[in-house]
Design a protein around this motif. Structure first.
Motif, mmCIF file in Angstrom:
data_model
loop_
_atom_site.group_PDB
_atom_site.id
_atom_site.type_symbol
_atom_site.label_atom_id
_atom_site.label_comp_id
_atom_site.label_asym_id
_atom_site.label_seq_id
_atom_site.Cartn_x
_atom_site.Cartn_y
_atom_site.Cartn_z
ATOM 1 N N TYR A 262 23.237 30.626 33.805
ATOM 2 C CA TYR A 262 23.508 31.056 32.910
ATOM 3 C C TYR A 262 22.954 32.477 32.108
ATOM 4 N N LEU A 263 23.876 33.274 32.070
ATOM 5 C CA LEU A 263 23.329 34.721 31.921
ATOM 6 C C LEU A 263 23.775 35.025 29.861
ATOM 7 N N CYS A 264 22.212 35.499 29.792
ATOM 8 C CA CYS A 264 22.785 35.784 28.355
ATOM 9 C C CYS A 264 22.710 37.488 27.885
ATOM 10 N N ILE A 265 24.254 37.462 28.242
ATOM 11 C CA ILE A 265 24.951 38.963 28.397
ATOM 12 C C ILE A 265 24.374 40.213 26.817
ATOM 13 N N GLU A 266 24.476 41.291 26.538
ATOM 14 C CA GLU A 266 24.917 42.052 25.283
ATOM 15 C C GLU A 266 24.746 43.442 25.861
ATOM 16 N N ASN A 267 26.117 43.784 25.658
ATOM 17 C CA ASN A 267 26.635 45.606 25.722
ATOM 18 C C ASN A 267 26.973 45.498 26.862
ATOM 19 N N GLU A 268 28.001 44.233 27.342
ATOM 20 C CA GLU A 268 27.692 44.496 28.952
ATOM 21 C C GLU A 268 26.352 44.322 30.164
#
Length: 135
Positions: A44-50
């Motif tokens: 599970y990955l949290c991604i912000e601005n790629e």
């Protein structure tokens, strides 16, 4: 900020987390334990601005889900809460986590209870209450 899930051997997973899982600074945050993956893992990955700003590899076992060796950028509570909430919402299986002591409050906030206390970690469990359903 968004959370995505990837199979433990997905090529895209390696592209997204390789620089993180090999970073000396991030490994130090994880008490120098390496990050592991297998076909039984979902990441599970949290991604912000790629950019990946947190991840939790979760292993599926016969007893439920098992989580340890995760990364949260700058120990940001919002990132941690997003990942925990997302994982809880995707399963009705029991979840066991080996939580860094500094993250115990966040897991407790989401309904995890302490089972075993170690020097640097707390083993915690989340068991869905009867009648509760995953979203």
């Amino acid at each position: 900020m968004k959370v995505i899930s990837l199979h433990g051997t997905d090529d895209r997973l390696y592209e997204l987390v390789a620089r993180l899982v090999m970073s000396p600074d991030i490994l130090r945050q994880n008490n120098n334990y390496p990050f592991k993956t297998t076909p039984q893992h979902t990441w599970y990955l949290c991604i912000e601005n790629e950019t990946v700003i947190g991840f939790m590899p979760v292993k599926s076992t016969s007893g439920g889900l098992y989580l340890d060796n995760y990364y949260i950028c700058e120990d940001n509570r919002k990132i941690l809460d997003s990942l925990i909430s997302y994982i809880i919402s995707t399963t009705d299986k029991p979840i066991t986590v080996l939580s860094h002591k500094r993250h115990t409050d966040a897991f407790q906030h989401h309904g995890f209870i302490k089972c075993t206390i170690f020097a640097q970690y707390n083993k915690m469990q989340y068991i869905r209450k009867k009648g509760d359903v995953a979203k």
